[in-house]
Design a protein around this motif. Structure first.
Motif, PDB file in Angstrom:
ATOM      1  N   LYS A  27      14.423  16.211   9.272  1.00  0.00           N
ATOM      2  CA  LYS A  27      13.534  15.223   9.910  1.00  0.00           C
ATOM      3  C   LYS A  27      14.340  14.052  10.459  1.00  0.00           C
ATOM      4  O   LYS A  27      14.144  13.625  11.592  1.00  0.00           O
ATOM      5  CB  LYS A  27      12.506  14.745   8.874  1.00  0.00           C
ATOM      6  N   TYR A  28      15.286  13.546   9.648  1.00  0.00           N
ATOM      7  CA  TYR A  28      16.055  12.378  10.092  1.00  0.00           C
ATOM      8  C   TYR A  28      16.933  12.702  11.297  1.00  0.00           C
ATOM      9  O   TYR A  28      17.135  11.880  12.179  1.00  0.00           O
ATOM     10  CB  TYR A  28      16.917  11.821   8.950  1.00  0.00           C
ATOM     11  N   LEU A  54       5.337   2.936  11.918  1.00  0.00           N
ATOM     12  CA  LEU A  54       4.096   2.558  11.227  1.00  0.00           C
ATOM     13  C   LEU A  54       4.160   2.813   9.726  1.00  0.00           C
ATOM     14  O   LEU A  54       3.424   2.209   8.956  1.00  0.00           O
ATOM     15  CB  LEU A  54       2.910   3.333  11.810  1.00  0.00           C
ATOM     16  N   SER A  56       7.218   2.784   7.612  1.00  0.00           N
ATOM     17  CA  SER A  56       8.676   2.606   7.753  1.00  0.00           C
ATOM     18  C   SER A  56       9.488   2.979   6.522  1.00  0.00           C
ATOM     19  O   SER A  56      10.638   3.359   6.640  1.00  0.00           O
ATOM     20  CB  SER A  56       8.982   1.154   8.125  1.00  0.00           C
ATOM     21  N   GLY A  57       8.914   2.849   5.328  1.00  0.00           N
ATOM     22  CA  GLY A  57       9.721   3.044   4.122  1.00  0.00           C
ATOM     23  C   GLY A  57      10.676   1.878   3.928  1.00  0.00           C
ATOM     24  O   GLY A  57      10.517   0.792   4.529  1.00  0.00           O
ATOM     25  N   SER A  72      17.105   6.205   6.164  1.00  0.00           N
ATOM     26  CA  SER A  72      15.840   6.781   6.614  1.00  0.00           C
ATOM     27  C   SER A  72      15.433   6.155   7.958  1.00  0.00           C
ATOM     28  O   SER A  72      16.210   5.420   8.566  1.00  0.00           O
ATOM     29  CB  SER A  72      14.771   6.657   5.531  1.00  0.00           C
ATOM     30  N   SER A  73      14.228   6.481   8.415  1.00  0.00           N
ATOM     31  CA  SER A  73      13.871   6.248   9.829  1.00  0.00           C
ATOM     32  C   SER A  73      14.188   4.839  10.341  1.00  0.00           C
ATOM     33  O   SER A  73      14.751   4.696  11.433  1.00  0.00           O
ATOM     34  CB  SER A  73      12.383   6.556  10.038  1.00  0.00           C
ATOM     35  N   CYS A  90       6.193  -1.423   9.671  1.00  0.00           N
ATOM     36  CA  CYS A  90       5.013  -1.616   8.817  1.00  0.00           C
ATOM     37  C   CYS A  90       5.092  -0.663   7.637  1.00  0.00           C
ATOM     38  O   CYS A  90       5.459   0.511   7.802  1.00  0.00           O
ATOM     39  CB  CYS A  90       3.742  -1.343   9.633  1.00  0.00           C
ATOM     40  N   ASP A  91       4.755  -1.152   6.462  1.00  0.00           N
ATOM     41  CA  ASP A  91       4.617  -0.271   5.297  1.00  0.00           C
ATOM     42  C   ASP A  91       3.594  -0.902   4.359  1.00  0.00           C
ATOM     43  O   ASP A  91       3.519  -2.132   4.237  1.00  0.00           O
ATOM     44  CB  ASP A  91       5.956  -0.075   4.568  1.00  0.00           C
ATOM     45  N   ASN A  96       8.911  -1.853  -0.466  1.00  0.00           N
ATOM     46  CA  ASN A  96       9.654  -1.169   0.599  1.00  0.00           C
ATOM     47  C   ASN A  96      10.069  -2.158   1.684  1.00  0.00           C
ATOM     48  O   ASN A  96      11.221  -2.168   2.133  1.00  0.00           O
ATOM     49  CB  ASN A  96       8.785  -0.076   1.244  1.00  0.00           C
ATOM     50  N   ASP A 119      -1.790  -1.539   5.253  1.00  0.00           N
ATOM     51  CA  ASP A 119      -2.215  -0.249   5.818  1.00  0.00           C
ATOM     52  C   ASP A 119      -2.174  -0.365   7.347  1.00  0.00           C
ATOM     53  O   ASP A 119      -2.892  -1.204   7.922  1.00  0.00           O
ATOM     54  CB  ASP A 119      -3.637   0.033   5.310  1.00  0.00           C
ATOM     55  N   CYS A 120      -1.347   0.451   7.981  1.00  0.00           N
ATOM     56  CA  CYS A 120      -1.176   0.327   9.444  1.00  0.00           C
ATOM     57  C   CYS A 120      -2.497   0.516  10.187  1.00  0.00           C
ATOM     58  O   CYS A 120      -2.686  -0.050  11.268  1.00  0.00           O
ATOM     59  CB  CYS A 120      -0.112   1.288   9.957  1.00  0.00           C
ATOM     60  N   PHE A 149       2.811  10.262   4.475  1.00  0.00           N
ATOM     61  CA  PHE A 149       2.916  11.332   3.480  1.00  0.00           C
ATOM     62  C   PHE A 149       1.928  12.449   3.781  1.00  0.00           C
ATOM     63  O   PHE A 149       2.159  13.596   3.460  1.00  0.00           O
ATOM     64  CB  PHE A 149       2.581  10.800   2.083  1.00  0.00           C
ATOM     65  N   GLU A 152      -2.901  10.714   6.862  1.00  0.00           N
ATOM     66  CA  GLU A 152      -3.646   9.473   6.689  1.00  0.00           C
ATOM     67  C   GLU A 152      -3.684   8.588   7.933  1.00  0.00           C
ATOM     68  O   GLU A 152      -4.362   7.569   7.934  1.00  0.00           O
ATOM     69  CB  GLU A 152      -3.104   8.683   5.495  1.00  0.00           C
TER      70      GLU A 152
HETATM   71  C1  LIG Z   1       6.809   9.747   4.109  1.00  0.00           C
HETATM   72  S1  LIG Z   1       7.209   8.076   3.766  1.00  0.00           S
HETATM   73  C2  LIG Z   1       8.096   7.785   5.233  1.00  0.00           C
HETATM   74  C3  LIG Z   1       9.175   6.747   5.103  1.00  0.00           C
HETATM   75  C4  LIG Z   1      10.151   6.679   6.232  1.00  0.00           C
HETATM   76  N1  LIG Z   1       9.572   6.810   7.548  1.00  0.00           N
HETATM   77  C5  LIG Z   1      11.301   7.661   6.087  1.00  0.00           C
HETATM   78  O1  LIG Z   1      11.976   7.867   7.061  1.00  0.00           O
HETATM   79  O2  LIG Z   1      11.542   8.213   5.037  1.00  0.00           O
HETATM   80  C6  LIG Z   1       5.683   7.255   4.022  1.00  0.00           C
HETATM   81  C7  LIG Z   1       5.723   5.744   3.856  1.00  0.00           C
HETATM   82  O3  LIG Z   1       4.456   5.227   4.277  1.00  0.00           O
HETATM   83  C8  LIG Z   1       4.043   4.208   3.405  1.00  0.00           C
HETATM   84  N2  LIG Z   1       2.578   4.198   3.542  1.00  0.00           N
HETATM   85  C9  LIG Z   1       1.661   4.984   2.920  1.00  0.00           C
HETATM   86  N3  LIG Z   1       0.423   4.721   3.381  1.00  0.00           N
HETATM   87  C10 LIG Z   1       0.574   3.778   4.345  1.00  0.00           C
HETATM   88  C11 LIG Z   1      -0.347   3.126   5.237  1.00  0.00           C
HETATM   89  N4  LIG Z   1      -1.638   3.389   5.198  1.00  0.00           N
HETATM   90  N5  LIG Z   1       0.153   2.216   6.115  1.00  0.00           N
HETATM   91  C12 LIG Z   1       1.476   1.942   6.148  1.00  0.00           C
HETATM   92  N6  LIG Z   1       2.380   2.526   5.325  1.00  0.00           N
HETATM   93  C13 LIG Z   1       1.926   3.432   4.447  1.00  0.00           C
HETATM   94  C14 LIG Z   1       4.599   4.577   2.055  1.00  0.00           C
HETATM   95  O4  LIG Z   1       4.791   3.431   1.253  1.00  0.00           O
HETATM   96  C15 LIG Z   1       5.940   5.250   2.442  1.00  0.00           C
HETATM   97  O5  LIG Z   1       6.982   4.321   2.448  1.00  0.00           O
END
Ligand SMILES: C[S@@+](CC[C@H](N)C(=O)[O-])C[C@H]1O[C@@H](n2cnc3c(N)ncnc32)[C@H](O)[C@@H]1O
Length: 284
Positions: A27-28, A54, A56-57, A72-73, A90-91, A96, A119-120, A149, A152
């Protein structure tokens, strides 16, 4: 595109490092490839190239059951040779964002970065307020990564992003990880996860028919989603525009990375990335 491993490989810096599955490496690579093509290719034409992440982690991730730490991203988007003019991260998890902010301040102190916690889907207006206003003397092109994840992300959020704006989108749709496993839950009338994702209340009736015809859920959701994107004028070249990522353990499809643009140049970049990554090489 040949990259040095330092772009991807990282070290423990004492800040937050969430765990991911090993397929995250692939993915990366894809995310970085697209960022390089977009940010360099668009540099001379656009005054403002904006990167939005949106989900970001924290900027780093550790491969589960290993000591392998990867950028990561968010940090990968900052590591491109021709940085974006502005970054919006945004996270939902404050920890994070705090870790990401510290990392950016250490490694990229002069980059133009905004952070939004929440929440984005609910914070989308705040996110849009961070994008510069478009004018002929100050044009703006945005690339947005959507990497949740699960399913959503809400269609309404994607719609708002592209209203009167040029926004290319790379969306990770965790069909295999989320939609398929939870379908029995989501199909219930009182669960609105897929309703919100597709922006459609009436998908269940069509799914029941398609399922009887032997269509699998991943194909059904990908088609429904693509049709909705077409209604927003992301209409060209949407066929076969995804990369499917499989789990290493069972070789099951985990998620699709789908790309959408309103302009053919976006698809030219994506096609290069797709060709390079269709047979994933996981060596960094
Ligand atoms: C799959 S991880 C992706 C992280 C990053 N993009 C990466 O490259 O690994 C999903 C991220 O979304 C965040 N997250 C979950 N629900 C969210 C929401 N509704 N709005 C914004 N961030 C959210 C989580 O805290 C987590 O850091």
């Amino acid at each position: 595109m040949n990259y040095t491993s330092e772009i991807f490989l990282s070290k423990d810096d004492g800040l937050l490092i969430p765990e991911i599955g090993s397929w995250g490496e692939n993915k990366y690579q894809i995310i970085y490839d697209y960022n390089v093509l977009f940010s360099t290719g668009m540099k001379k034409i656009w005054h403002n190239r904006i990167y939005i992440d949106l989900y970001s982690g924290s900027g780093k991730a550790r491969i589960r059951n290993t000591n392998k730490i990867l950028n990561s991203s968010a940090l990968l988007a900052l590591k491109v040779p021709d940085q974006y003019d502005k970054y919006i991260f945004c996270d939902i998890d404050e920890n994070n964002i705090n870790s990401l902010q510290k990392r950016v301040n250490n490694e990229f102190p002069s980059s133009n970065v905004s952070y939004i916690i929440g929440d984005c889907n609910k914070k989308i207006d705040d996110i849009l307020n961070e994008i510069p206003t478009y004018s002929t003397n100050n044009n703006v092109l945005t690339f947005c990564l959507i990497d949740p994840f699960s399913l959503e992300i809400e269609f309404e959020t994607i719609k708002k992003l592209g209203e009167n704006r040029l926004v290319d989108l790379l969306i990770l749709l965790a069909f295999g990880m989320d939609g398929k496993r939870n379908i029995n839950l989501y199909i219930k009338e009182n669960n609105n996860r897929i309703d919100n994702f597709l922006g459609l209340p009436d998908w269940r009736e069509r799914w029941i028919i398609e399922e009887k015809n032997g269509t699998n859920l991943v194909t059904f959701l990908a088609n429904e989603f693509t049709n909705k994107m077409k209604s927003l004028n992301y209409s060209r070249y949407t066929i076969n525009n995804y990369i499917s990522i499989r789990s290493d353990e069972k070789n099951l499809p985990l998620y699709h990375l789908m790309f959408f643009s309103k302009h053919p140049t976006g698809y030219k970049f994506w096609e290069k990335v797709r060709k390079r990554n269709i047979e994933p090489e996981l060596e960094f």
